[in-house]
Write a protein that holds these residues in place. Structure first.
Motif, short mmCIF file in Angstrom:
data_model
loop_
_atom_site.label_atom_id
_atom_site.label_comp_id
_atom_site.label_asym_id
_atom_site.label_seq_id
_atom_site.Cartn_x
_atom_site.Cartn_y
_atom_site.Cartn_z
N ASP A 27 -2.80 5.57 14.21
CA ASP A 27 -1.96 6.91 13.70
C ASP A 27 -1.30 6.86 12.27
O ASP A 27 -0.65 7.73 11.96
CB ASP A 27 -0.81 7.09 14.88
N SER A 28 -1.50 5.49 11.96
CA SER A 28 -0.65 5.55 10.46
C SER A 28 -1.48 6.19 9.33
O SER A 28 -2.73 6.57 9.44
CB SER A 28 -0.36 4.01 10.06
N GLU A 29 -1.09 6.09 8.32
CA GLU A 29 -1.28 6.52 6.95
C GLU A 29 -2.16 5.63 6.33
O GLU A 29 -2.07 4.43 6.40
CB GLU A 29 -0.32 7.28 5.91
N SER A 62 -0.65 10.75 -3.84
CA SER A 62 -1.24 9.13 -4.03
C SER A 62 -1.82 9.12 -5.45
O SER A 62 -1.78 7.84 -5.87
CB SER A 62 -2.15 8.81 -2.89
N ASP A 78 -8.37 12.74 11.07
CA ASP A 78 -7.39 11.84 10.62
C ASP A 78 -8.15 10.46 10.77
O ASP A 78 -9.29 10.29 11.10
CB ASP A 78 -6.11 12.15 11.55
N GLN A 117 -9.99 7.91 2.62
CA GLN A 117 -9.14 8.08 3.77
C GLN A 117 -8.09 9.10 3.46
O GLN A 117 -7.57 9.70 4.27
CB GLN A 117 -8.52 6.93 4.17
N ILE A 118 -7.95 9.17 2.01
CA ILE A 118 -6.93 10.24 1.60
C ILE A 118 -7.66 11.70 1.58
O ILE A 118 -6.97 12.59 1.77
CB ILE A 118 -6.48 9.86 0.43
#
Length: 161
Positions: A27-29, A62, A78, A117-118
């Motif tokens: 669930d993390s970024e 970012s 996600d 991922q971003i």
């Protein structure tokens, strides 16, 4: 009392903690801890490339630059999702293609480079995005084999299925 049953609560607790820690990491970024000086150098090079090629890219907080040519529809993926994509990866320095797929391939998004991922969650299935990835969100100071040198900024054209 049987000693076998005394260990059962410990085993259940261990597996419960293990499963919850995996879920929490999912669930993390993306991990954005990078060398700030290298990120600044990467961004300067990417911005110069974009300016020289008259590319109007959006800026992610970012530092990643991107152009969405088609948003797609449905839900944004996600880090916990498996994504199916076609893509082409090129070196920003010389435009050489180092990797690509014309038929869809599936990946766990959380296992890919931070730049993906971003960037991939910015579109939905059917979406197309061009990512201008700073080296620190790609293969960093190590590079990847003979095709991607250390500190290489990357360009990826990605279609999400």
């Amino acid at each position: 009392m049987n000693k076998k049953f005394l260990y059962l609560p410990i085993v259940i607790l261990f597996f419960s903690i293990s499963l919850n820690s995996c879920k929490d990491s999912c669930d993390s970024e993306p991990d954005l801890r990078v060398s700030e000086s290298q990120l600044a150098a990467d961004i300067a090079a990417i911005d110069a490339y974009l300016a020289n090629n008259n590319i109007d890219a959006q800026i992610h907080p970012s530092g990643l630059r991107y152009v969405i040519s088609r948003e797609g529809s449905g839900s944004n993926p996600d880090l916990c999702d498996q994504v199916a994509v076609t893509y082409e990866g090129r070196l920003m320095s010389n435009g050489n293609t180092f990797d690509g797929r014309e038929t869809p391939i599936s990946f766990d998004l959380g296992n890919l480079i931070v730049g993906w991922q971003i960037g991939i969650p910015l579109i939905k299935p059917g979406g197309r995005i061009t990512l201008y990835i700073p080296s620190v969100y790609g293969y960093g100071t190590i590079g990847q084999g003979q095709d991607i040198p250390p500190n290489a900024n990357l360009i990826f054209e990605i279609l999400l299925f």
